[in-house]
Scaffold this motif. Structure first.
Motif, PDB file in Angstrom:
ATOM      1  N   SER A  92       0.836  -1.182   0.000  1.00  0.00           N
ATOM      2  CA  SER A  92       0.000   0.000   0.000  1.00  0.00           C
ATOM      3  C   SER A  92       0.880   1.245   0.000  1.00  0.00           C
ATOM      4  O   SER A  92       2.063   1.171  -0.314  1.00  0.00           O
ATOM      5  CB  SER A  92      -0.951  -0.025   1.204  1.00  0.00           C
ATOM      6  N   LYS A  98      -1.651   9.316   3.519  1.00  0.00           N
ATOM      7  CA  LYS A  98      -3.037   9.153   3.985  1.00  0.00           C
ATOM      8  C   LYS A  98      -3.427  10.288   4.920  1.00  0.00           C
ATOM      9  O   LYS A  98      -4.540  10.823   4.856  1.00  0.00           O
ATOM     10  CB  LYS A  98      -3.199   7.806   4.699  1.00  0.00           C
ATOM     11  N   SER A  99      -2.506  10.692   5.775  1.00  0.00           N
ATOM     12  CA  SER A  99      -2.778  11.801   6.695  1.00  0.00           C
ATOM     13  C   SER A  99      -3.034  13.093   5.929  1.00  0.00           C
ATOM     14  O   SER A  99      -3.973  13.837   6.232  1.00  0.00           O
ATOM     15  CB  SER A  99      -1.604  11.978   7.660  1.00  0.00           C
ATOM     16  N   ASP A 102      -6.497  12.856   4.414  1.00  0.00           N
ATOM     17  CA  ASP A 102      -7.583  12.868   5.390  1.00  0.00           C
ATOM     18  C   ASP A 102      -7.752  14.214   6.096  1.00  0.00           C
ATOM     19  O   ASP A 102      -8.855  14.532   6.543  1.00  0.00           O
ATOM     20  CB  ASP A 102      -7.358  11.779   6.438  1.00  0.00           C
ATOM     21  N   HIS A 130      -4.775   1.314  -4.362  1.00  0.00           N
ATOM     22  CA  HIS A 130      -5.411   1.707  -3.102  1.00  0.00           C
ATOM     23  C   HIS A 130      -5.739   3.201  -3.100  1.00  0.00           C
ATOM     24  O   HIS A 130      -6.797   3.612  -2.614  1.00  0.00           O
ATOM     25  CB  HIS A 130      -4.499   1.369  -1.926  1.00  0.00           C
ATOM     26  N   LEU A 131      -4.827   3.998  -3.618  1.00  0.00           N
ATOM     27  CA  LEU A 131      -5.047   5.454  -3.633  1.00  0.00           C
ATOM     28  C   LEU A 131      -6.232   5.838  -4.512  1.00  0.00           C
ATOM     29  O   LEU A 131      -6.925   6.820  -4.214  1.00  0.00           O
ATOM     30  CB  LEU A 131      -3.784   6.171  -4.101  1.00  0.00           C
ATOM     31  N   VAL A 134      -9.239   5.794  -2.331  1.00  0.00           N
ATOM     32  CA  VAL A 134      -9.245   6.873  -1.342  1.00  0.00           C
ATOM     33  C   VAL A 134      -9.610   8.199  -1.992  1.00  0.00           C
ATOM     34  O   VAL A 134     -10.431   8.966  -1.468  1.00  0.00           O
ATOM     35  CB  VAL A 134      -7.876   6.961  -0.639  1.00  0.00           C
TER      36      VAL A 134
END
Length: 197
Positions: A92, A98-99, A102, A130-131, A134
């Motif tokens: 991943s 990710k932070s 988010d 995966h991205l 998101v």
């Protein structure tokens, strides 16, 4: 009544190229600088190279945004399009990336995202898959084509240049062409009709 199409100088898109890894010894800056240099050669793009290491983003669970988040926010908001440069960690993408996603929402909405990935035999492509999920959740549009570097550290010399640049440069052009198309289309659509979710 006739209208004049925007010239290249007035129709430039603002592209944020984001270095997604903050790990010590990371290879990301080499890949990102190579890609950003290719993007800067175009007349239809203004490039902002964003290194998440400089932002020192907190864990999302920390609660309140920090000054580092506040410094990143206007750079993301100003962009018309994004390219995320990511390695693959444990099938991943990196936690700081990710932070960064988010902690923001409107900054990503109705904008295109492209990917430059690197890694071992898989070239970071599992991180990209995966991205895509998101970014769909934050209402961004990912472009189909990517640039990926398999066994990346063997492909670049000590100066950060590719030993054999022909295929990666072709892939970069294809992806940037898609980003520019989507960037203009979405920017024009938002100017006519504000995006809502």
């Amino acid at each position: 009544m006739t209208t004049t199409a925007p010239t290249a100088s007035t129709d430039r898109l603002r592209l944020a190229v984001i270095i997604g890894s903050t790990r010590e010894g990371r290879f990301g800056p080499t890949v990102a600088h190579w890609f950003a240099d290719r993007a800067r050669r175009r007349e239809d793009l203004d490039v902002d190279l964003v290194d998440l290491l400089d932002e020192r983003l907190p864990d999302v669970l920390a609660g309140t945004p920090t000054p580092e988040v506040a410094s990143l926010t206007p750079r993301l908001a100003a962009a018309d399009a994004f390219v995320v440069v990511t390695p693959e960690y444990n099938h991943s993408y990196p936690a700081p990336l990710k932070s960064a996603i988010d902690w923001h929402r409107q900054e990503w909405q109705a904008k295109p995202v492209g990917f430059v990935s690197y890694g071992g035999i898989a070239g970071g492509l599992r991180a990209v898959e995966h991205l895509r999920q998101v970014f769909a959740e934050v209402h961004a549009t990912t472009v189909r084509d990517t640039v990926s570097f398999h066994s990346a550290w063997e492909l670049f010399d000590e100066a950060g240049q590719l030993h054999d640049p022909a295929r990666p440069e072709g892939a970069a052009k294809t992806m940037l062409d898609q980003l520019v198309w989507w960037g203009r289309a979405l920017r024009d659509a938002k100017s006519a009709h504000p995006y809502g979710n």
